[in-house]
Scaffold this motif. Structure first.
Motif, PDB file in Angstrom:
ATOM      1  N   ALA A 121       0.966  -1.358   0.007  1.00 36.56           N
ATOM      2  CA  ALA A 121       0.036   0.115  -0.048  1.00 36.56           C
ATOM      3  C   ALA A 121       0.855   1.190  -0.269  1.00 36.56           C
ATOM      4  CB  ALA A 121      -1.020  -0.095   1.032  1.00 36.56           C
ATOM      5  N   SER A 122       1.941   1.386   1.014  1.00 37.53           N
ATOM      6  CA  SER A 122       2.656   2.411   0.713  1.00 37.53           C
ATOM      7  C   SER A 122       3.627   2.880  -0.363  1.00 37.53           C
ATOM      8  CB  SER A 122       3.686   2.008   2.052  1.00 37.53           C
ATOM      9  OG  SER A 122       3.225   2.177   3.444  1.00 37.53           O
ATOM     10  N   ILE A 123       4.080   1.641  -0.960  1.00 36.48           N
ATOM     11  CA  ILE A 123       4.679   1.639  -2.211  1.00 36.48           C
ATOM     12  C   ILE A 123       3.757   2.218  -3.325  1.00 36.48           C
ATOM     13  CG2 ILE A 123       6.005   0.590  -4.163  1.00 36.48           C
ATOM     14  CD1 ILE A 123       7.335  -1.057  -1.744  1.00 36.48           C
ATOM     15  N   ARG A 124       2.609   1.474  -3.493  1.00 41.50           N
ATOM     16  CA  ARG A 124       2.000   1.912  -4.727  1.00 41.50           C
ATOM     17  C   ARG A 124       1.336   3.279  -4.335  1.00 41.50           C
ATOM     18  NH1 ARG A 124      -1.974  -2.852  -6.524  1.00 41.50           N
ATOM     19  NH2 ARG A 124      -1.990  -1.409  -8.604  1.00 41.50           N
ATOM     20  N   ASN A 125       0.953   3.926  -3.467  1.00 43.84           N
ATOM     21  CA  ASN A 125       0.291   5.283  -3.196  1.00 43.84           C
ATOM     22  C   ASN A 125       1.113   6.209  -2.778  1.00 43.84           C
ATOM     23  OD1 ASN A 125      -2.682   4.122  -3.274  1.00 43.84           O
ATOM     24  ND2 ASN A 125      -1.639   2.622  -2.225  1.00 43.84           N
ATOM     25  N   SER A 126       2.412   6.104  -2.907  1.00 45.65           N
ATOM     26  CA  SER A 126       3.336   7.011  -2.349  1.00 45.65           C
ATOM     27  C   SER A 126       3.237   8.253  -3.121  1.00 45.65           C
ATOM     28  CB  SER A 126       4.624   6.632  -2.572  1.00 45.65           C
ATOM     29  OG  SER A 126       5.640   7.378  -2.117  1.00 45.65           O
ATOM     30  N   GLY A 127       2.932   8.243  -4.544  1.00 41.87           N
ATOM     31  CA  GLY A 127       2.742   9.302  -5.202  1.00 41.87           C
ATOM     32  C   GLY A 127       1.602   9.914  -5.333  1.00 41.87           C
ATOM     33  N   GLN A 128       0.357   9.408  -4.467  1.00 41.79           N
ATOM     34  CA  GLN A 128      -0.960   9.593  -4.627  1.00 41.79           C
ATOM     35  C   GLN A 128      -1.642  10.419  -3.332  1.00 41.79           C
ATOM     36  OE1 GLN A 128      -3.530   6.474  -5.986  1.00 41.79           O
ATOM     37  NE2 GLN A 128      -1.939   5.581  -6.755  1.00 41.79           N
ATOM     38  N   ILE A 129      -0.834  10.085  -2.379  1.00 37.64           N
ATOM     39  CA  ILE A 129      -1.005  10.799  -0.900  1.00 37.64           C
ATOM     40  C   ILE A 129      -1.067  12.285  -0.939  1.00 37.64           C
ATOM     41  CG2 ILE A 129      -0.824  10.518   1.311  1.00 37.64           C
ATOM     42  CD1 ILE A 129      -1.838   7.909   0.246  1.00 37.64           C
ATOM     43  N   PRO A 130      -1.882  13.390  -0.336  1.00 33.76           N
ATOM     44  CA  PRO A 130      -1.612  14.773  -0.291  1.00 33.76           C
ATOM     45  C   PRO A 130      -0.458  14.868   0.446  1.00 33.76           C
ATOM     46  CG  PRO A 130      -4.128  13.906   0.065  1.00 33.76           C
ATOM     47  CD  PRO A 130      -3.129  12.616  -0.226  1.00 33.76           C
TER      48      PRO A 130
END
Length: 214
Positions: A121-130
């Motif tokens: 989850a952390s890797i896949r969403n690193s660029g999506q989190i505000p």
């Protein structure tokens, strides 16, 4: 998708309170949903269903969807850092730094793809989190990167890495490639063992100094 076992430190035990166990179950569920559906697609109703709780109950433990996701992102990088440190600390002292890098490649991939929904989850969403949710996560990422940097510096000092390489750039390229595996890996199409083996070959051949290749 079957639930993967969490490797997050501090997971509740039978001796802990029902409240602590429920909070841990909600976090586990959020990690799974976030790893599959991404930041934009993660809904508290899906988290509640996976955790087997009523959706309003989530607000007893987390004030908002953002707080819940921020905790998952922080935990994912934190547990990966601890996992890699344990792997490195357990390696023979006389192992070459390059072989330690290859061991780190395997540890990263297995934790990312096989062991932990939090890390995926952390890797896949690193660029999506505000941006305002990334403070703790960024600190953990920096600490994780320092583990890798030490290995690269040791390999360079041992004459094992091509001196023409800028090790900072090389490190980022290696870690970026490993992280990208979370986007395309499908256990129905690929063997984790084959992914690890191919990654190690690519990294080894890409980093080796000319003298080491002879």
């Amino acid at each position: 998708m079957a639930k993967r076992q969490s490797t997050r430190n501090g997971i509740a035990t039978d001796s802990e309170t029902k409240s602590v166990r429920t909070r841990a179950r909600i976090l586990d569920a959020a990690a799974h949903v976030l790893s599959v559906k991404g930041f934009a697609g993660t809904r508290l109703t899906d988290v509640a269903e996976y955790a087997e709780v009523q959706a309003p109950a989530i607000y007893y433990y987390f004030s908002s969807r953002e707080e819940l996701i921020e905790e998952v992102m922080f935990a994912g990088i934190g547990e990966m850092r601890r996992y890699l440190k344990d792997v490195i600390d357990g390696l023979p002292h006389d192992m070459s730094a390059l072989d330690k890098i290859l061991a780190a490649v395997e540890a990263h991939l297995r934790h990312e793809l096989e062991l932990s929904d939090y890390t995926t989850a952390s890797i896949r969403n690193s660029g999506q989190i505000p941006e305002h949710l990334q403070t703790r996560q960024r600190k953990e990422e920096a600490a994780y990167g320092r583990l890798w940097r030490k290995l690269f510096e040791q390999a360079l000092a041992e004459g094992l890495i091509d001196p023409e390489l800028d090790i900072k750039t090389a490190q980022l390229l290696v870690m970026g490639g490993l992280n990208w595996a979370a986007e395309w890996f499908d256990p129905r199409r690929f063997s984790i063992d084959d992914v690890v083996r191919n990654a190690q070959i690519l990294v080894r051949n890409g980093l080796l100094s000319h003298s080491s290749k002879r």
